[in-house]
Design a protein around this motif. Structure first.
Motif, short mmCIF file in Angstrom:
data_model
loop_
_atom_site.label_atom_id
_atom_site.label_comp_id
_atom_site.label_asym_id
_atom_site.label_seq_id
_atom_site.Cartn_x
_atom_site.Cartn_y
_atom_site.Cartn_z
N ALA A 79 0.84 -1.20 0.00
CA ALA A 79 0.00 0.00 0.00
C ALA A 79 0.88 1.25 0.00
O ALA A 79 1.79 1.37 0.80
N ALA A 80 0.59 2.16 -0.90
CA ALA A 80 1.27 3.45 -0.94
C ALA A 80 0.33 4.49 -0.34
O ALA A 80 -0.75 4.75 -0.89
N GLN A 110 10.95 24.54 13.43
CA GLN A 110 10.17 24.17 14.61
C GLN A 110 9.72 22.71 14.54
O GLN A 110 9.76 21.99 15.54
N LEU A 111 9.31 22.26 13.37
CA LEU A 111 8.86 20.88 13.22
C LEU A 111 10.03 19.91 13.38
O LEU A 111 9.87 18.83 13.95
N ASP A 112 11.19 20.28 12.86
CA ASP A 112 12.37 19.42 13.04
C ASP A 112 12.67 19.25 14.52
O ASP A 112 12.99 18.14 14.98
N GLU A 113 12.60 20.33 15.28
CA GLU A 113 12.86 20.25 16.71
C GLU A 113 11.81 19.41 17.43
O GLU A 113 12.08 18.83 18.48
N PHE A 114 10.62 19.32 16.84
CA PHE A 114 9.54 18.52 17.42
C PHE A 114 9.58 17.08 16.90
O PHE A 114 8.69 16.30 17.20
N ARG A 115 10.61 16.77 16.12
CA ARG A 115 10.80 15.43 15.52
C ARG A 115 9.73 15.07 14.52
O ARG A 115 9.39 13.89 14.35
N THR A 116 9.16 16.06 13.88
CA THR A 116 8.17 15.83 12.83
C THR A 116 8.80 16.27 11.51
O THR A 116 9.06 17.45 11.30
N HIS A 117 9.04 15.29 10.65
CA HIS A 117 9.75 15.56 9.40
C HIS A 117 8.86 15.18 8.22
O HIS A 117 8.19 14.14 8.24
N PHE A 118 8.87 16.01 7.21
CA PHE A 118 8.06 15.77 6.02
C PHE A 118 8.93 15.35 4.84
O PHE A 118 10.04 15.86 4.65
N ASP A 119 8.39 14.43 4.04
CA ASP A 119 9.07 14.00 2.82
C ASP A 119 8.82 14.98 1.68
O ASP A 119 9.69 15.16 0.82
N ALA A 147 4.12 1.85 2.34
CA ALA A 147 5.08 2.85 1.87
C ALA A 147 4.42 4.20 2.10
O ALA A 147 3.42 4.53 1.45
N VAL A 148 4.95 4.98 3.03
CA VAL A 148 4.30 6.20 3.49
C VAL A 148 5.07 7.44 3.05
O VAL A 148 6.30 7.49 3.16
N THR A 149 4.33 8.44 2.59
CA THR A 149 4.91 9.75 2.30
C THR A 149 4.21 10.77 3.18
O THR A 149 2.98 10.90 3.15
N ARG A 150 5.00 11.47 3.99
CA ARG A 150 4.47 12.54 4.83
C ARG A 150 4.49 13.82 4.00
O ARG A 150 5.54 14.20 3.47
#
Length: 552
Positions: A122-123, A242-251, A161-164
């Motif tokens: 699943a993508a 800010q998101l990087d510091e919150f450990r939230t990273h986007f593809d 297979a996940v894309t944020r």
């Protein structure tokens, strides 16, 4: 033996019984057999109601079918006993050696334990936050920053297979208002009434002036464009930081502008036109979303030729599907409930299955309380409670865990004092402390010169050892269920229960020898169990984006 392995064993036994003519199943053997942990240890290690489910199809009564299956299950390696309860439940007890082997399986699997293939192939595109680039991320975004990322991690653990993806709303009147607000502050002028008034606008004005010398000498229309574009870039970079510091990273950071600049809107309309749900009326182009349950039809292109925001929504959805995503997940806030009907209808108008290809979870509001006072958000006017400020008040781990341990569709109030205190009634501390305690035991074993050696699984026969092994065996199924139901909070609740199970085991079973007592194979076997528990807690915390500390 894991529940999955036992499920396979029961299915194999059922197949053998059918092949031998002992059971008649005209429609074949089911693809999966449900195995559960009984509430009472008196009912064995595992239970299944497969006999009750299939008796009618097999033309017999449940207990008679259970007798056939029980006789064959008793011959399966590792199965110690099979009892029939009530009208036909099968209660299964596995040997200590078979159960204890799980410790080796977990330790050897390491980071991979808990991962599975339930969603293999699943993508999935998970889009969340998707804020305007006109200000800092704020309290309204904090819940999805944690839950959206945790959901993506759980889906990946289940094999998808996940894309944020972050959809940048960088087109429209709000961008010009943003640029005008920065320009006004740079000139020491009043910000337009419908502009942006936060202190961050003054900071952006100073940054733009420093980066573009001479900008204040340009014609006003050129200034507006430069302030808007440079301010946009700087503000987007701040959101990313800010998101990087919150450990939230986007593809993917996907620009709304790019849909228009690359002709994706026109392309999407061509695709949708072929599906037969577009029509013209009053000089405008419409999509007949009422064909699929929407409360009204939607305008795509106005009579003056301008595309609507919904046209961009349509283009964005078509673009996602053409990029190969089977499932498009839109995580939206509480004020976007009305989008469910129109987005589902949009998917249907595009020729897709709205029950399979698109999902729109709605997250409810979260309130943060500190010192008895609610930390409030004020959008354009006054001060803004940013994501960074919330993190500073509560900490990344406490905030992420606390946001992830509740269903996202329920309103939530978090007290900073409660979620940051280091006591056992604080769930995040409770789980992290359990992990740190496990690591301490293993460190102490090393310091005492005690090596785990070769596991003798049959020695893990204490009731508390069996219960802990049973809890660890459930982890893959918990992860698979959390992914299937899109509910990462199930992982958090599992971790809390397992941490409690470990503490009770540790209180009842001495892991390290006392004083000059020599280390025995029992101690070594328990060190294997400690190491396996540490793996599970670390993997579970990792799926929530929370640190598994070695010391606290």
């Amino acid at each position: 033996m894991t529940p999955e392995q036992l499920s396979t064993a029961v299915r194999d036994v059922l197949t053998a019984a059918v092949d031998a003519g002992e059971v008649a199943l005209p429609h074949g053997v089911p693809g999966q057999v449900t195995i559960e942990r009984p509430r009472s240890r008196d009912h064995g290690d595992y239970a299944t109601n497969i006999a009750l489910q299939l008796a009618k199809k097999a033309g017999t009564n449940p207990r008679a079918l259970a007798e056939v299956l029980a006789a064959r299950l008793r011959e399966v390696a590792g199965v110690e006993a099979v009892d029939i309860a009530g009208p036909g439940f099968l209660n299964i007890t596995v040997s200590a050696a078979t159960q204890g082997e799980l410790a080796r399986t977990i330790v050897e699997a390491g980071d991979g334990y808990g991962h599975g293939d339930a969603l293999a192939g699943a993508a999935v595109n998970v889009e969340f936050i998707s804020a305007n680039p006109t200000g800092p991320l704020h309290l309204g975004h904090v819940r999805w920053a944690a839950v959206g990322d945790a959901l993506a991690r759980v889906l990946e653990a289940a094999g998808a297979a996940v894309t944020r993806e972050f959809y940048i709303n960088d087109r429209g009147a709000q961008m010009d208002k943003f640029g005008a607000s920065i320009m006004a502050r740079a000139h020491g002028e009043a910000v337009p009434e419908d502009g942006y008034h936060g202190e961050y606008v003054s900071e952006l004005a100073r940054a733009v002036v420093a980066e573009v010398p001479g900008i204040l000498d340009l014609p006003r229309d050129e200034q507006l464009v430069r302030f808007r574009e440079v301010g946009y870039r700087l503000q987007l970079a701040e959101q990313q930081r800010q998101l990087d510091e919150f450990r939230t990273h986007f593809d993917v950071w996907y620009s709304e502008r790019s849909l228009h600049e690359r002709g994706r809107v026109e392309h999407a309309l061509e695709v949708l036109h072929k599906q037969g749900h577009l029509f013209e009326a009053d000089g405008a182009l419409w999509m007949r979303t009422t064909d699929f349950g929407d409360d009204k039809d939607r305008v795509l292109r106005r009579g003056n030729g301008e595309y609507t925001y919904f046209a961009a929504d349509a283009a964005y959805y078509v673009d996602k599907r053409e990029r190969g995503f089977d499932v498009c997940v839109y995580l939206l806030g509480a004020d976007h409930h009305g989008y469910i009907g129109r987005l589902k209808a949009l998917a249907a108008c595009a020729g897709d299955d709205p029950e399979r290809n698109i999902e729109i979870p709605i997250g409810q509001l979260v309130k943060i309380v500190k010192d008895g006072q609610e930390l409030r958000l004020s959008k354009r006017a006054g001060t803004m409670l940013t994501l960074g400020q919330v993190v500073e008040a509560a900490g990344v781990d406490a905030l992420r865990y606390s946001l992830c341990r509740y269903p996202a569709d329920s309103p939530l109030t978090l007290d900073v004092a409660q979620i940051t205190k280091q006591t056992s009634d604080n769930p995040v501390f409770y789980v992290q402390y359990a992990h740190a305690r496990l690591d301490s035991i293993l460190r102490n074993a090393t310091e005492f010169g005690i090596d785990r050696g070769e596991l003798r699984p049959e020695l893990l026969d204490h009731e508390r050892e069996s219960i802990l092994l049973g809890a660890l065996a459930e982890f893959p199924r918990v992860v698979a269920t959390a992914a299937e139901l899109r509910e990462p909070h199930r992982v958090a609740r599992y971790l809390e229960n397992t941490a409690g199970t470990f503490h009770r085991f540790y209180d009842a079973c001495r892991v390290l020898p006392m004083g000059d007592e020599p280390a025995t194979d029992v101690h070594r076997a328990r060190l294997w169990l400690v190491a396996a528990t540490k793996v599970v807690l670390a993997n579970g915390l990792g799926m929530l984006g929370v640190v598994a500390p070695d010391r606290m």
